[in-house]
Scaffold this motif. Structure first.
Motif, PDB file in Angstrom:
ATOM      1  N   ALA A 271      -0.491 -11.466  -6.003  1.00 47.51           N
ATOM      2  CA  ALA A 271      -1.313 -10.305  -5.679  1.00 47.51           C
ATOM      3  C   ALA A 271      -1.398  -9.339  -6.849  1.00 47.51           C
ATOM      4  N   LEU A 272      -2.479  -8.550  -6.802  1.00 48.77           N
ATOM      5  CA  LEU A 272      -2.676  -7.451  -7.755  1.00 48.77           C
ATOM      6  C   LEU A 272      -2.453  -6.141  -7.014  1.00 48.77           C
ATOM      7  N   ILE A 273      -1.690  -5.246  -7.633  1.00 43.86           N
ATOM      8  CA  ILE A 273      -1.538  -3.876  -7.126  1.00 43.86           C
ATOM      9  C   ILE A 273      -2.197  -2.976  -8.162  1.00 43.86           C
ATOM     10  N   ALA A 274      -3.223  -2.226  -7.749  1.00 43.32           N
ATOM     11  CA  ALA A 274      -3.930  -1.377  -8.716  1.00 43.32           C
ATOM     12  C   ALA A 274      -4.054   0.028  -8.161  1.00 43.32           C
ATOM     13  N   SER A 275      -3.749   1.017  -8.994  1.00 41.43           N
ATOM     14  CA  SER A 275      -3.935   2.404  -8.575  1.00 41.43           C
ATOM     15  C   SER A 275      -4.395   3.237  -9.762  1.00 41.43           C
ATOM     16  N   GLY A 276      -4.508   4.563  -9.526  1.00 48.89           N
ATOM     17  CA  GLY A 276      -4.995   5.445 -10.578  1.00 48.89           C
ATOM     18  C   GLY A 276      -6.441   5.846 -10.345  1.00 48.89           C
ATOM     19  N   PHE A 277      -6.920   5.659  -9.112  1.00 52.48           N
ATOM     20  CA  PHE A 277      -8.312   6.029  -8.829  1.00 52.48           C
ATOM     21  C   PHE A 277      -8.379   6.779  -7.506  1.00 52.48           C
ATOM     22  N   ILE A 278      -9.522   7.452  -7.320  1.00 52.26           N
ATOM     23  CA  ILE A 278      -9.689   8.262  -6.115  1.00 52.26           C
ATOM     24  C   ILE A 278     -10.689   7.595  -5.174  1.00 52.26           C
ATOM     25  N   ALA A 279     -10.856   8.177  -3.990  1.00 51.18           N
ATOM     26  CA  ALA A 279     -11.655   7.569  -2.922  1.00 51.18           C
ATOM     27  C   ALA A 279     -13.023   7.104  -3.428  1.00 51.18           C
ATOM     28  N   GLY A 293     -12.273 -12.852  -8.043  1.00 53.97           N
ATOM     29  CA  GLY A 293     -11.599 -13.959  -7.365  1.00 53.97           C
ATOM     30  C   GLY A 293     -10.414 -13.564  -6.512  1.00 53.97           C
ATOM     31  N   LEU A 294     -10.240 -12.262  -6.284  1.00 53.58           N
ATOM     32  CA  LEU A 294      -9.129 -11.820  -5.434  1.00 53.58           C
ATOM     33  C   LEU A 294      -9.677 -11.420  -4.068  1.00 53.58           C
ATOM     34  N   GLY A 295      -8.955 -11.769  -3.022  1.00 55.81           N
ATOM     35  CA  GLY A 295      -9.445 -11.474  -1.675  1.00 55.81           C
ATOM     36  C   GLY A 295      -8.449 -10.652  -0.879  1.00 55.81           C
ATOM     37  N   GLY A 296      -8.782 -10.480   0.404  1.00 52.95           N
ATOM     38  CA  GLY A 296      -7.886  -9.783   1.335  1.00 52.95           C
ATOM     39  C   GLY A 296      -7.538  -8.382   0.892  1.00 52.95           C
ATOM     40  N   ALA A 297      -8.542  -7.673   0.329  1.00 48.52           N
ATOM     41  CA  ALA A 297      -8.256  -6.343  -0.224  1.00 48.52           C
ATOM     42  C   ALA A 297      -7.733  -5.388   0.842  1.00 48.52           C
ATOM     43  N   GLU A 298      -6.646  -4.705   0.510  1.00 50.33           N
ATOM     44  CA  GLU A 298      -6.135  -3.635   1.367  1.00 50.33           C
ATOM     45  C   GLU A 298      -6.098  -2.372   0.541  1.00 50.33           C
ATOM     46  N   VAL A 309      -4.445  -3.426  -2.960  1.00 51.32           N
ATOM     47  CA  VAL A 309      -3.699  -4.682  -3.073  1.00 51.32           C
ATOM     48  C   VAL A 309      -4.688  -5.795  -2.757  1.00 51.32           C
ATOM     49  N   ALA A 310      -4.834  -6.751  -3.670  1.00 55.00           N
ATOM     50  CA  ALA A 310      -5.744  -7.881  -3.433  1.00 55.00           C
ATOM     51  C   ALA A 310      -5.040  -9.157  -3.873  1.00 55.00           C
ATOM     52  N   ARG A 311      -5.352 -10.249  -3.172  1.00 57.61           N
ATOM     53  CA  ARG A 311      -4.557 -11.472  -3.372  1.00 57.61           C
ATOM     54  C   ARG A 311      -5.371 -12.636  -3.915  1.00 57.61           C
ATOM     55  N   ARG A 312      -4.672 -13.487  -4.628  1.00 55.04           N
ATOM     56  CA  ARG A 312      -5.272 -14.741  -5.072  1.00 55.04           C
ATOM     57  C   ARG A 312      -4.817 -15.830  -4.106  1.00 55.04           C
ATOM     58  N   GLU A 313      -5.762 -16.664  -3.690  1.00 50.29           N
ATOM     59  CA  GLU A 313      -5.410 -17.739  -2.747  1.00 50.29           C
ATOM     60  C   GLU A 313      -4.426 -18.696  -3.384  1.00 50.29           C
TER      61      GLU A 313
END
Lengths: 317, 140
Positions: A271-279, A293-298, A309-313
Motif C-alpha cells: 500500500a501507499l500512504i500519502a499525505s500533505g494535502f487538503i480536502a 494502478g492503486l485501488g481501494g482508496a481510503e 491509503v491506496a493498495r496494489r493488488e
C-alpha cells in the motif's frame, strides 16, 4: 557627571519599527547601531494553502525588531527616533514601539510547546527530555524537534503515523519518501518493520533523521539517503516493487508529481500512504493513485489535512 | 513534507555569535522552535565569516520545525567596511561620512547579486550606490 545608565541585568527593551520593504535595510542598519547583537526582520508574508504550501513575501511594511539592555531612558529614545527620522527613506516609518522584556531561559523556553502525544492505539511520540515508561505493546518514538519537518505536531504526520500503525506488520518493508525528521521511518521500525529506506532531497534533513534514528536505537533497520524517486534514486537496484509500504508526506503538488513512481515502488499486495494535502486536492490525488494502478482508496482527515491509503493488488491483472 | 509555513524571520546577526539572548531568543522563542539547534547550526555555518553580519532567513513550519538559509551581508555593512567608517550618516544631505571607489562598489554589487532582484552587475551597482548615497558614503 552622568554617564549612560547602568544596564539592569536580565531586563531588555525591545524596539519595533515598521518600515517599507525598500527601507528595511537602512532601518535595520540604524537599529543595529544601538543593538550590536543584531536585529530581526519580520516580513509580511502570505501563506495560503497553495498546492506547494510555499510562502511569499509581500510588498507590505515589515517589522524590524531590536533589543537593547534596559533601561532605555527617554533621551536615548529621542535620539534613536531622531536618527530614524533623518534616514533618507522612501516611505514614512510607522511609530517606534517599545516593549519591556524580562530575560527568560530562551534556550529552554521553547520546550513548553512540546508534550507527549499518543497517536492511534499504541504509538507514543515523546520529547527526548520527557521520560516515559512504555506499557506493553506500545511503540515509543523519542524526538527532539529541530531542523527538519516531522515533530509529530502536524496533522499530516499524525495521519501517516495512524496509517502506519494500521498497516505495518512484523517484517514489513517500508520506503519513506521525504523523511524530514525521520519520524515515520522510526515509527515504522518501532511498529515492527523489518527494514526501512528513507529519502529526503535535503541533506540536512537526512542528517537530522539519521541522528534521530540512532537516538531511538532504530538506526540499524533504517537506510537513509539523500535523494528521491525518479532520477534522484540513490540506490543501485531500481525502486520497482521495493517496499510493501510506501509513505510520502510532502505536498499535493509533490505527491501528484511523484504518483507514478510512488505507485510503482509499492510491492504487489502492498500500500501507499500519502499525505500533505487538503480536502480540495484529495479527489485529484485519489484519482492519480487509481490511474497509477492503486485501488481501494481510503481517505482520512484530521482538521484541514487529508491522508490517502491506496493498495496494489496481490496479482496484477 | 507538508511544509505549511507559520512565519518567516530574518535575523541579521554577527557571524558565529548566535546565542539565545535577544534578538534570537525573542524572535524565535514565541514560535517554539529549538533555539539551541539554530544557534549551533548558524555558528557552525558562519564560523569562517567572523566580523561580518550574516543574515539568516529562517522559515518556521506549522509543526515548529524550521530551516534557514544564509544571505549575503547587508550592503550597508559591506559599504561601511569598504569605506572604513564606523556608522552611516544620520543625514546624507548634511554630511559625507566616507567614500568607496567604483571598483569597491562593483565588488560589493557582485557579492550581493544572489540576493538582489537582478542578474546584471551594472544594475546591482546602481542599487548599492543608492544605499551608499543614503548612508552618506560617496562613490568616487
Amino acid at each position: 557627571m552622568s554617564g549612560p545608565p547602568e544596564p539592569t541585568p536580565g531586563r531588555w527593551v525591545e524596539i519595533t519599527v515598521t518600515a517599507d520593504p525598500a527601507d528595511v535595510e537602512l532601518v535595520a542598519d540604524a537599529l543595529s547601531e544601538v543593538a550590536p547583537a543584531g536585529v530581526a526582520i519580520l516580513p509580511a508574508i502570505r501563506t495560503d494553502d497553495d498546492r506547494e504550501f510555499g510562502v511569499e513575501e509581500l510588498p507590505l511594511p515589515a517589522r524590524v525588531v531590536a533589543a537593547v539592555a534596559a533601561p532605555l531612558p527617554p533621551h536615548e529614545r529621542a535620539r534613536l527616533e531622531l536618527r530614524l527620522a533623518e534616514l533618507p527613506l522612501g516611505a514614512p516609518l510607522g511609530a517606534v514601539e517599545y516593549r519591556d522584556v524580562a530575560e527568560s531561559d530562551w534556550s529552554e523556553e521553547w520546550k513548553r510547546f512540546y508534550t507527549l502525544q499518543r497517536i492511534g492505539r499504541r504509538l507514543v511520540v515523546r520529547p527526548s527530555w520527557t521520560p516515559y515508561e512504555a506499557r506493553a505493546g506500545e511503540a515509543v518514538v523519542a524526538l527532539d524537534p529541530g531542523m527538519a519537518f516531522g515533530t509529530g505536531q502536524h496533522e499530516t504526520t499524525r495521519l501517516c503515523l495512524e496509517a502506519l500503525e494500521r498497516l505495518v506488520r512484523d517484517g514489513t518493508t517500508v520506503l519513506d519518501v521525504g523523511t524530514g525528521s525521520g519520524v515515520l521511518a522510526i515509527a515504522a521500525v518501532k511498529l515492527g518493520a523489518a527494514s526501512v529506506r528513507a529519502l529526503d532531497t535535503d541533506a540536512g534533513a537526512v542528517a537530522v533523521a539519521t541522528e534521530n534514528a540512532a537516538r531511538n536505537d532504530a538506526g540499524e533497520r533504517i537506510e537513509f539517503a539523500t535523494g528521491s524517486l525518479g532520477d534522484a534514486w540513490p540506490w543501485r537496484e531500481p525502486p520497482r516493487g521495493c517496499a510493501a509500504l510506501v509513505v510520502v508526506n510532502i505536498s499535493a503538488a509533490a505527491v501528484e508529481a511523484l504518483m507514478p513512481e510512488l505507485a510503482e515502488a509499492v510491492a504487489p499486495g502492498g500500500a501507499l500512504i500519502a499525505s500533505g494535502f487538503i480536502a480540495r486536492d484529495a479527489p485529484g490525488i485519489a484519482e492519480r493513485a487509481r490511474l497509477a494502478g492503486l485501488g481501494g482508496a481510503e481517505l482520512t482527515a484530521d482538521g484541514d489535512w487529508w491522508c490517502l491509503v491506496a493498495r496494489r493488488e496481490r496479482r496484477e491483472r | 513534507m507538508a511544509k505549511k509555513v507559520r512565519a518567516v524571520v530574518t535575523l541579521q546577526i554577527p557571524a558565529g555569535q548566535a546565542n539565545p539572548a535577544p534578538p534570537v531568543g525573542t524572535a524565535l522563542g514565541p514560535h517554539g522552535i529549538n533555539i539551541m539547534d539554530f544557534c549551533k547550526a548558524y555558528n557552525e555555518q558562519t564560523r569562517d565569516k567572523a566580523g561580518q553580519i550574516i543574515p539568516a532567513r529562517i522559515t518556521i513550519f506549522e509543526d515548529r520545525s524550521f530551516n534557514f538559509v544564509l544571505k549575503t551581508p547587508p550592503a550597508s555593512d559591506l559599504l561601511r567596511k569598504a569605506a572604513g567608517v564606523e556608522k552611516g550618516s544620520a543625514n546624507q544631505l548634511r554630511e559625507q561620512v566616507g567614500s568607496v571607489t567604483r571598483a569597491q562598489l562593483r565588488e560589493i554589487a557582485t557579492l550581493k547579486l544572489p540576493d538582489l532582484n537582478t542578474k546584471d552587475v551594472e544594475q546591482a551597482m546602481k542599487v548599492i550606490e543608492g544605499t551608499a548615497r543614503s548612508m552618506g558614503i560617496e562613490v568616487r
